[in-house]
Design a protein around this motif. Structure first.
Motif, short mmCIF file in Angstrom:
data_model
loop_
_atom_site.label_atom_id
_atom_site.label_comp_id
_atom_site.label_asym_id
_atom_site.label_seq_id
_atom_site.Cartn_x
_atom_site.Cartn_y
_atom_site.Cartn_z
N VAL A 7 8.35 11.53 -6.39
CA VAL A 7 7.30 12.82 -6.05
C VAL A 7 8.31 14.06 -6.46
O VAL A 7 9.51 14.11 -6.32
CB VAL A 7 7.17 13.13 -4.73
N TYR A 10 6.80 17.32 -7.08
CA TYR A 10 6.33 18.48 -6.52
C TYR A 10 5.21 17.99 -5.58
O TYR A 10 4.07 17.39 -5.83
CB TYR A 10 5.58 19.52 -7.45
N SER A 11 5.63 18.56 -4.34
CA SER A 11 4.70 17.77 -3.09
C SER A 11 3.37 18.47 -3.05
O SER A 11 3.34 19.76 -3.69
CB SER A 11 5.50 17.90 -1.61
N GLU A 53 4.15 22.17 -1.70
CA GLU A 53 4.81 22.88 -2.63
C GLU A 53 3.81 23.34 -3.40
O GLU A 53 3.78 24.63 -3.69
CB GLU A 53 6.05 22.06 -3.57
N TYR A 87 -2.18 14.82 -9.08
CA TYR A 87 -2.77 16.12 -9.11
C TYR A 87 -3.61 16.40 -10.26
O TYR A 87 -3.58 17.43 -10.77
CB TYR A 87 -1.62 17.28 -8.97
N PHE A 115 0.02 14.95 -5.31
CA PHE A 115 1.35 15.51 -5.52
C PHE A 115 1.51 15.13 -6.89
O PHE A 115 0.48 14.34 -7.56
CB PHE A 115 2.33 14.72 -4.77
N GLY A 157 3.98 13.56 -9.81
CA GLY A 157 5.20 12.52 -9.67
C GLY A 157 5.39 11.91 -11.00
O GLY A 157 4.74 12.14 -11.98
#
Ligand code: IMP
Ligand code: MG
Length: 180
Positions: free
Chosen positions: A11, A13-14, A17, A159, A172, A174
């Motif tokens: 990951v 950017y979660s 976030e 995403y 997310f 990743g």
């Protein structure tokens, strides 16, 4: 580490976030000089970001309209590297303030092509928002007016973004690191 389709995904950017950043981006956009915004989301990669950013824009007091455009470098009868509109927007952009949304700004060719197209069609203003910026990969003179995150030079998925049509559903962003 999440495992999807038997691949390990790191990951970057979660979901939390990204949500926080979307709120900040929408607030920045609301403080900017765009009025009566027509959002143009570049398919397919930006559809998740566009959906979340639109709702963050509502929270920031904006009332955007939405269109989708699909750009490809693989149109029938096109030269290598030439971009074409695969699926066009339906509204007129004449006199409108357009906010172009893309997932990643890499070489910048897609965004430059789309921005120039909107200007040729008589848009009043065109601003660009990209969730991720791979600025080290830029080949054209374009920068985003609003950037979610500076992205490392890695192939990312999730995403909305895919690798061979897979992984768009991940909440997310990743990087596929290998087999699980
Ligand atoms: P460019 O700026 O014209 O080079 O194109 C950027 C487009 O390439 C983005 O809108 C994505 O659709 C795609 N892209 C670039 N890097 C990645 C990546 O790391 N993962 C998934 N798609 C990518
Ligand atoms: Mg794209």
């Amino acid at each position: 580490m999440p495992i999807v389709r038997n691949k390990k995904i790191e990951v970057l950017y979660s979901a939390a976030e990204i949500a926080e950043r979307n709120t900040e981006l929408a607030e920045q956009i609301a403080l900017g000089d765009l009025s009566n915004i027509l959002v143009v989301s570049v398919l397919k990669g930006s559809f998740v970001f566009a959906a979340d950013l639109m709702r963050a824009m509502y929270e920031a007091g904006l009332s955007p309209e939405l269109e989708f455009i699909s750009i490809s470098s693989y149109g029938a009868g096109t030269e290598a590297g030439e971009l074409v509109v695969l699926r066009d927007i339906e509204s007129s952009v004449e006199g409108r303030d357009v906010l172009l949304i893309d997932d990643i700004l890499e070489s910048g060719k897609t965004m430059k092509f789309t921005r120039d197209l909107m200007m040729e069609r008589g848009a009043n203003k065109v601003a660009v928002v990209a969730l991720l910026d791979k600025s080290m990969r830029r080949q054209t003179k374009i920068s985003a007016d609003y950037v979610g995150f500076e992205c490392p030079d890695k192939f990312v998925v999730g995403y909305g973004m895919d690798a061979g049509h897979a992984f768009r559903e991940l909440p997310f962003v990743g990087v596929v690191t290998g087999d699980a």
